[in-house]
Design a protein around this motif. Structure first.
Motif, short mmCIF file in Angstrom:
data_model
loop_
_atom_site.label_atom_id
_atom_site.label_comp_id
_atom_site.label_asym_id
_atom_site.label_seq_id
_atom_site.Cartn_x
_atom_site.Cartn_y
_atom_site.Cartn_z
N PHE A 85 0.89 -1.16 0.23
CA PHE A 85 -0.26 -0.13 0.08
C PHE A 85 1.00 1.33 -0.11
O PHE A 85 0.55 2.34 -0.82
N GLU A 86 2.01 1.21 0.61
CA GLU A 86 3.09 2.25 0.76
C GLU A 86 3.41 2.55 -0.90
O GLU A 86 3.42 3.71 -1.23
N LYS A 89 0.95 4.09 -3.03
CA LYS A 89 0.66 5.40 -2.59
C LYS A 89 1.73 6.43 -3.17
O LYS A 89 1.67 7.55 -3.81
N SER A 90 3.15 5.97 -2.93
CA SER A 90 4.28 6.68 -3.27
C SER A 90 4.68 6.44 -4.71
O SER A 90 5.41 7.48 -5.36
N LEU A 125 -7.29 4.63 0.37
CA LEU A 125 -5.84 5.21 0.01
C LEU A 125 -6.00 6.21 -1.20
O LEU A 125 -5.39 7.39 -1.11
N ILE A 126 -6.87 5.89 -2.03
CA ILE A 126 -7.19 6.70 -3.14
C ILE A 126 -7.64 8.12 -2.56
O ILE A 126 -7.19 9.16 -3.07
N GLU A 128 -7.83 9.57 0.38
CA GLU A 128 -7.03 10.29 1.24
C GLU A 128 -5.78 10.74 0.53
O GLU A 128 -5.52 11.78 0.99
N ASN A 129 -5.40 10.41 -0.59
CA ASN A 129 -4.04 10.86 -0.88
C ASN A 129 -4.14 11.45 -2.38
O ASN A 129 -3.01 12.00 -2.84
#
Ligand SMILES: C[S@@+](CC[C@H](N)C(=O)[O-])C[C@H]1O[C@@H](n2cnc3c(N)ncnc32)[C@H](O)[C@@H]1O
Length: 286
Positions: A85-86, A89-90, A125-126, A128-129
């Motif tokens: 997941f990291e 995200k990154s 995750l989507i 939020e980021n």
């Protein structure tokens, strides 16, 4: 009463044929403990009598489906293993979002999604980021063989114990509402994800082209030939520049040499090697 050798053999063959689940000799006790609750629920006096009726049923009946549900292992949790997941995200989502900035759409497949935690984790995750994709067409599809797991994923209702596993408190507060002792996914999150029943070893029907496929902690149960077949099929539904995520203990190595491992952050992902050999624009499907 312990399951008889012939009933165990029947279940072994059935699980292999229908779900590619391998039950080695020695798993008699496991099969017995998985089947006992359905035998009781359905009012049969023994596994033998349930299986005898099941054998006489025509085609794939609800009795068969209950046995498949009982034999699958649905262990999962929110943000399982953290690193994938990291990496999403990154690195991976920023790349995909950039690549898709014209079409303003992308699709992600959580294959063997079990009760839905992986798919909902990605949706959170989507949200939020990546606020810039708020008005994009973002499709997250979860599929699983186990009908009970799919129903639960669709319902989006989790116990306290389940939300305690992997879900950060602020996300629980923001995306779930409490219903007595359980937690229900809120509509804005639920809208991003759809679930359906699908057997990975049967015809997949129609699927969109995915930018990301996660198929984690399911192929460990399959024989090499089945893994190879599934990995080949995934290449057909994955965008040529898309990414494949496997479980922490899984790999394509020594199974399918048309995948290229790529190290990103603390994760190893896979891309189709066929991309390197062909003009990617020839392969574009949408
Ligand atoms: C251990 S769970 C993994 C869930 C999730 N991918 C994760 O990593 O947390 C394995 C899932 O694979 C599903 N499964 C097993 N055989 C399958 C098959 N032939 N087709 C589709 N799903 C299958 C099971 O029902 C179960 O929900």
């Amino acid at each position: 009463m312990p399951i008889s050798p012939s009933d165990f053999e029947y279940i072994r063959e059935f699980a292999r044929e229908e779900a590619a689940i391998v039950l080695e000799p020695g798993k008699e006790y496991l099969v017995q403990t998985r089947l006992e609750p359905i035998v009781k629920e359905e009012g049969y006096d023994s596994i033998a009598s349930y299986l005898s009726k099941m054998r006489s049923e025509r085609g794939f009946s609800s009795m068969h489906s209950k046995v498949i549900d009982a034999l699958t292992t649905n262990e999962t949790l929110f943000f399982r293993d953290f690193h994938p997941f990291e990496t999403l995200k990154s690195e991976i989502l920023p790349e995909i979002i950039k690549r898709r900035s014209q079409e303003k759409k992308f699709a992600i497949w959580s294959a063997a999604s079990s009760t839905g935690q992986e798919a909902y984790s990605i949706a959170m995750l989507i949200l939020e980021n990546f606020p810039q994709v708020a008005n994009w067409e973002v499709e997250i599809v979860g599929t699983d063989l186990c009908s009970k797991a799919v129903n639960k994923a669709q319902e989006g209702l989790y116990s306290q114990l389940e939300v305690n596993r992997g879900l950060p408190l602020p996300l629980l507060a923001k995306y779930f509402k409490q219903e007595e002792k359980q937690w229900r996914i809120k509509e804005d999150l639920k809208r991003m994800v759809s679930f359906r029943q699908m057997n990975l070893i049967q015809n997949w029907g129609s699927l969109p082209t995915f930018d990301i496929v996660l198929i984690r902690n399911v192929m460990i149960y399959f024989e090499v030939e089945v893994k190879r077949r599934i990995l080949g099929e995934i290449r057909k539904v994955l965008h040529p520049e898309g990414y494949l995520f496997l479980g922490a203990s899984e790999t394509t190595m020594n199974i399918d040499s048309d995948w290229q491992p790529v190290s990103v952050g603390q994760s190893v992902l896979y891309q189709s090697k066929l991309l390197a050999d062909q003009n990617p624009t020839d392969l574009m499907r949408n």
